[in-house]
Design a protein around this motif. Structure first.
Motif, short mmCIF file in Angstrom:
data_model
loop_
_atom_site.label_atom_id
_atom_site.label_comp_id
_atom_site.label_asym_id
_atom_site.label_seq_id
_atom_site.Cartn_x
_atom_site.Cartn_y
_atom_site.Cartn_z
N GLY A 134 -14.54 7.83 10.31
CA GLY A 134 -13.88 8.60 11.39
C GLY A 134 -14.31 10.27 11.01
N ILE A 135 -13.43 11.21 10.92
CA ILE A 135 -13.68 12.48 11.03
C ILE A 135 -14.50 13.05 9.83
N GLY A 136 -14.48 12.05 8.72
CA GLY A 136 -15.48 12.44 7.65
C GLY A 136 -16.94 12.69 8.25
N ILE A 137 -17.29 12.23 9.41
CA ILE A 137 -18.55 12.45 9.63
C ILE A 137 -18.92 14.11 9.79
N THR A 138 -18.00 14.68 9.73
CA THR A 138 -18.38 16.15 10.06
C THR A 138 -19.23 16.77 9.03
N PRO A 139 -18.84 16.74 7.55
CA PRO A 139 -19.80 17.11 6.67
C PRO A 139 -21.21 16.52 6.37
N ARG A 144 -15.32 2.91 19.01
CA ARG A 144 -16.29 3.89 19.43
C ARG A 144 -15.87 5.03 20.17
N ALA A 145 -15.02 5.00 21.04
CA ALA A 145 -14.26 6.03 21.82
C ALA A 145 -13.48 7.04 20.87
N SER A 146 -13.27 6.70 19.54
CA SER A 146 -12.65 7.67 18.55
C SER A 146 -13.68 8.26 17.74
N MET A 147 -14.86 7.86 17.69
CA MET A 147 -15.88 8.29 16.80
C MET A 147 -16.62 9.40 17.44
N PRO A 148 -16.46 10.77 16.98
CA PRO A 148 -17.29 11.89 17.42
C PRO A 148 -18.77 11.74 17.10
N PHE A 149 -19.54 12.52 17.90
CA PHE A 149 -21.10 12.60 17.58
C PHE A 149 -21.80 11.60 17.71
N LEU A 150 -21.41 10.33 18.34
CA LEU A 150 -22.14 9.22 18.64
C LEU A 150 -23.46 9.52 19.08
N ALA A 151 -23.59 10.23 20.17
CA ALA A 151 -24.87 10.50 20.86
C ALA A 151 -25.74 11.16 20.01
N GLU A 152 -25.38 12.30 19.34
CA GLU A 152 -26.45 12.89 18.60
C GLU A 152 -26.95 11.94 17.33
N ILE A 153 -26.04 11.33 16.94
CA ILE A 153 -26.45 10.27 15.61
C ILE A 153 -27.47 9.23 16.18
N GLU A 154 -27.27 8.83 17.26
CA GLU A 154 -28.09 7.77 18.01
C GLU A 154 -29.49 8.50 18.17
N LYS A 155 -29.45 9.79 18.78
CA LYS A 155 -30.68 10.45 18.87
C LYS A 155 -31.47 10.81 17.66
N LEU A 156 -30.69 11.20 16.65
CA LEU A 156 -31.32 11.32 15.35
C LEU A 156 -31.99 10.34 14.50
N VAL A 191 -24.12 4.86 7.35
CA VAL A 191 -23.22 3.87 7.86
C VAL A 191 -22.06 4.80 8.30
N TYR A 192 -21.92 4.59 9.70
CA TYR A 192 -20.64 5.32 10.10
C TYR A 192 -19.55 4.38 10.76
N GLY A 193 -18.27 4.45 10.06
CA GLY A 193 -17.14 3.55 10.88
C GLY A 193 -16.26 4.46 11.59
N GLY A 194 -15.51 3.68 12.18
CA GLY A 194 -14.23 4.33 12.99
C GLY A 194 -13.49 3.25 13.38
N ARG A 195 -12.42 3.68 14.11
CA ARG A 195 -11.32 2.67 14.72
C ARG A 195 -11.98 2.06 15.90
#
Length: 365
Positions: free
Chosen positions: A162-167, A191-203, A185-189
């Motif tokens: 979830g929001i633990g992706i921020t740090p 996909r719509a609730s998971m921030p920064f997905l586009a940037e992570i996929e780009k990375l 490994v990034y999990g969430g409730r």
């Protein structure tokens, strides 16, 4: 094969050594001599040696990053530098102070970026951010401070919920920039609730297998045992997210670890944090020249603020942010936090939760 393994280990060690030397040179030039750290007592703890005085920041951009998540870009003058893992103590309009991880780019010197999820049954901080902080709003902040630094390693495993992706996100960026192998490994409730997905996929780029996205409504929960079992030997594991996620990683690591090192960050107290029976005692404030009485039903922090130092900084009052850390000159401490290291506990305490074990305490205040 033994010779090849030796070359691999030596190469990894050389990579870590080079990165460590480069970072030390960047942070500590030989001349002029580096300034001493600011004193701890009587002010907020600055674990990373970065400025922690109160400053004015302006919300210059507000974005809906995901369902229930807003991202704020906060601009200001002469902002202290920061490194992945750092957070701000944000003073909200009500006066409440909350901690938010910096999730932007440390190379951007004139702004900080944070993101927060609306917690319906929380203590109200996230609701203030969502409802009151808009473009043009001026807020106060302390920090940045870093209790979750990215240590040099030859490989990283990042686990975020979830929001633990921020740090975690700035850590991934740095590992990628420095050419260090990593997996996330990034999990969430959902996909719509998971921030920064586009940037992570780009990375992830061509190495898309480095990123595992697990939306609970589609895929269930991540197989943490398999993730840890498949980690490179002696890798650094960084985990941030809901308490059950971090507890699960901590429980699994001993069974699967081949020298893995675990690093976590909490912005909430552990549910079963230890506590002892409270007894009244006295605290001497050596520099102030006062002695305060701490009743059985109050904290050292509250006693000091009520009887001697009303402006003494504090934040969470639950023993996990480190703002109220103070130096102990004498006395035996009953440590009740989940934050301080053994080395820090040797000469300091968090006065919002910890108490005297027997007798009284003398603090450098």
């Amino acid at each position: 094969m033994p010779r090849m393994r030796t070359f691999v280990i030596a190469g990894a060690a050389l990579l870590v050594a080079r990165r460590t030397l480069r970072r030390r040179v960047k942070q500590s030039p030989l001349w002029p001599m580096p300034a001493l750290d600011e004193p701890v007592s009587g002010r907020g703890r600055d674990a990373a040696g970065q400025g922690s005085g109160v400053r004015q920041l302006t919300v210059v951009e507000r974005t809906a990053e995901a369902e229930g998540v807003v991202r704020l870009r906060l601009a200001g003058a002469e902002l202290p530098a920061w490194e992945p893992g750092a957070h701000l103590d944000l003073v909200l309009p009500s006066g409440a102070v909350r901690q938010y991880s910096l999730c932007g780019d440390p190379a951007t010197p004139d702004a900080y970026t944070i993101a927060t999820r609306l917690i319906e049954d929380g203590r109200g901080g996230s609701r203030e951010v969502h409802e009151l902080l808009h473009e043009g709003t001026v807020v106060q902040a302390r920090g940045p401070r870093n209790r979750f630094p990215l240590h040099d390693s030859h490989a990283y495993v990042f686990i975020a919920g979830g929001i633990g992706i921020t740090p975690i996100l700035p850590m991934v960026r740095q590992a990628e920039r420095e050419g260090v192998p990593w997996q996330l490994v990034y999990g969430g409730r959902s996909r719509a609730s998971m921030p920064f997905l586009a940037e992570i996929e780009k990375l992830a780029g061509a190495g898309a297998d480095r990123v595992t996205l697990v939306a609970e409504d589609e895929d269930g929960r991540p197989d943490l045992a398999a993730v840890l079992a498949g980690a490179p030997p002696h890798a650094a594991v960084y985990c941030c997210g809901p308490e059950p996620l971090m507890a699960a990683v901590e429980a699994l690591l001993p069974a699967v670890s081949e020298g893995l090192t675990l690093h976590t960050e909490r912005f909430a107290p552990v549910a079963d944090a230890p506590s002892g029976e409270n007894a009244p005692f006295e605290v001497e404030l050596r520099r102030t020249g006062r002695t305060v009485a701490v009743a059985a039903d109050t904290s050292v922090l509250r006693a000091i603020r009520d009887q001697a130092l009303p402006d003494l900084p504090y934040s969470c009052e639950q023993g996990f942010c480190g703002t109220c850390q103070q130096r102990v000159l004498s006395g035996e401490v009953d440590h009740r936090d989940e934050l301080l290291t053994d080395a820090e506990r040797a000469d300091s305490l968090l006065i919002c939760v910890s108490r005297a074990r027997s007798g009284g305490l003398v603090l450098d205040l």
